[in-house]
Scaffold this motif. Structure first.
Motif, PDB file in Angstrom:
ATOM      1  N   ALA A 163      21.331  29.689  -6.079  1.00 40.61           N
ATOM      2  CA  ALA A 163      20.137  30.408  -6.146  1.00 40.61           C
ATOM      3  C   ALA A 163      21.012  31.709  -6.084  1.00 40.61           C
ATOM      4  O   ALA A 163      20.868  32.835  -6.879  1.00 40.61           O
ATOM      5  N   ILE A 164      21.583  31.777  -5.335  1.00 41.72           N
ATOM      6  CA  ILE A 164      22.543  33.402  -5.164  1.00 41.72           C
ATOM      7  C   ILE A 164      23.286  33.320  -5.825  1.00 41.72           C
ATOM      8  O   ILE A 164      23.946  34.500  -6.878  1.00 41.72           O
ATOM      9  N   THR A 179      20.290  18.233   4.521  1.00 45.59           N
ATOM     10  CA  THR A 179      20.911  19.652   4.779  1.00 45.59           C
ATOM     11  C   THR A 179      22.126  19.780   3.235  1.00 45.59           C
ATOM     12  O   THR A 179      21.272  21.088   3.236  1.00 45.59           O
ATOM     13  N   GLN A 205      19.898  21.553   0.096  1.00 50.97           N
ATOM     14  CA  GLN A 205      19.520  22.849   0.086  1.00 50.97           C
ATOM     15  C   GLN A 205      20.477  23.571  -0.215  1.00 50.97           C
ATOM     16  O   GLN A 205      20.204  24.446  -0.078  1.00 50.97           O
ATOM     17  N   GLN A 206      21.501  23.706   0.973  1.00 46.31           N
ATOM     18  CA  GLN A 206      22.314  24.606   0.703  1.00 46.31           C
ATOM     19  C   GLN A 206      23.204  24.585  -0.350  1.00 46.31           C
ATOM     20  O   GLN A 206      23.393  25.725  -0.971  1.00 46.31           O
ATOM     21  N   ARG A 260      21.181  23.695  -3.567  1.00 49.93           N
ATOM     22  CA  ARG A 260      20.484  24.401  -4.288  1.00 49.93           C
ATOM     23  C   ARG A 260      20.807  26.656  -3.479  1.00 49.93           C
ATOM     24  O   ARG A 260      20.401  26.846  -4.964  1.00 49.93           O
ATOM     25  N   GLU A 261      20.797  26.816  -2.334  1.00 50.32           N
ATOM     26  CA  GLU A 261      20.903  27.964  -1.825  1.00 50.32           C
ATOM     27  C   GLU A 261      22.142  28.316  -2.843  1.00 50.32           C
ATOM     28  O   GLU A 261      21.631  30.298  -3.248  1.00 50.32           O
TER      29      GLU A 261
END
Length: 291
Positions: A52-53, A42, A45-46, A48-49
């Motif tokens: 991306a943002i 998790t 993923q955070q 990576r997010e």
């Protein structure tokens, strides 16, 4: 006793079941298990997010900067176009003023020339009016001597007409002069008669347009025209012809001819043409003109 043991109340059954009272401990254990298993994934993923943002934010900043630069260039181009238009408008206004001035000058010149032409025409009209007035007065003055001279000319005519009576009166007693005058008079009369006899006599002629109608639409119009042209007389000359539709498929023959009035009359001509009864129903005079 066995019956009492079997008939246990519901509360006693619930009291014997300890799992429900320890549910929170099970929930915490389950939560810890899932956190231990899925914790690292998790976080990645955070991250990576978040990355991306951040990338999206950078791209949007670049696009905004590009759009701002495009807007600036567009504004500059618009300003340049507006300045060019203003310059063109000012130049066109100046050129238009010059054209107006040149047109006004040309119109003034044309107006002056027109005034000169009108003045010349007025002068010519005045000259013509004066000449017409002089001509109108001159016949009235010339008519007076003519009227006075008329009786002088009439006197010799009376003498010629009454020449025979004058021969009988011997005023001066000269018979030879009377004989010579009579001889001259006779010679002149003979010469006049000979000259008059040499002139050809005028022959009165007329142009006649005839409408020749057949009996029906089965009549042979070529044969009908042949019959009409077969009529020959002294002083008759046939001309052009044509077929004119009348109605219901029937056509009439319209033929022209020239006749001498003293030799050929319309009554005789119609009578001769209507002798061909097999082809011709009637003959009418459509036009009659003197030549």
């Amino acid at each position: 006793m066995p019956k009492q043991s079997t008939k246990m109340s519901g509360l006693q059954c619930l009291a014997s079941e300890n799992i429900w009272f320890d549910k929170h401990s099970y929930d915490e254990a389950e939560k810890r298990f899932y956190e231990g298993v899925n914790g690292p994934s998790t976080q990645q993923q955070q991250e990576r997010e978040v990355n991306a943002i951040m990338r999206d934010i950078a791209k949007s900043r670049q696009s905004i900067q590009q759009s701002l630069s495009e807007v600036k260039t567009a504004l500059q181009q618009a300003k340049g176009r507006q300045q060019k238009r203003q310059h063109r408008n000012s130049s066109s206004h100046a050129g238009g003023d010059q054209e107006l001035v040149s047109r006004m000058k040309s119109l003034e010149l044309e107006n002056q020339t027109l005034h000169k032409v009108v003045e010349n025409m007025r002068a010519a009209m005045q000259k013509l009016e004066s000449r017409v007035a002089v001509l109108e007065k001159s016949p009235a003055t010339a008519a007076v001597p003519c009227a006075k001279a008329a009786p002088v000319k009439a006197a010799p005519v009376k003498q010629v007409e009454n020449g025979d009576d004058d021969d009988d009166i011997d005023l001066f007693g000269s018979d030879e002069e009377d004989d010579e005058a009579a001889r001259l008079k006779q010679e002149r009369l003979d010469a006049y008669a000979a000259k008059k006899s040499k002139k050809p006599a005028l022959i009165a002629k007329s142009s006649i347009l005839l409408d020749v109608k057949p009996w029906d639409d089965e009549t042979d119009m070529a044969k009908l025209e042949e019959c009409v042209r077969s009529v020959q007389m002294d002083g008759l000359l046939w001309g052009a012809s044509k077929l004119v539709p009348v109605g219901y498929g029937i056509k009439k023959l319209q033929i022209n001819c020239v006749v001498e009035d003293d030799k050929v009359g319309t009554d005789i001509l119609e009578e001769e043409i209507t002798k061909f009864e097999d082809f011709i129903q009637s003959v009418d005079v459509a036009a009659f003109n003197k030549i």
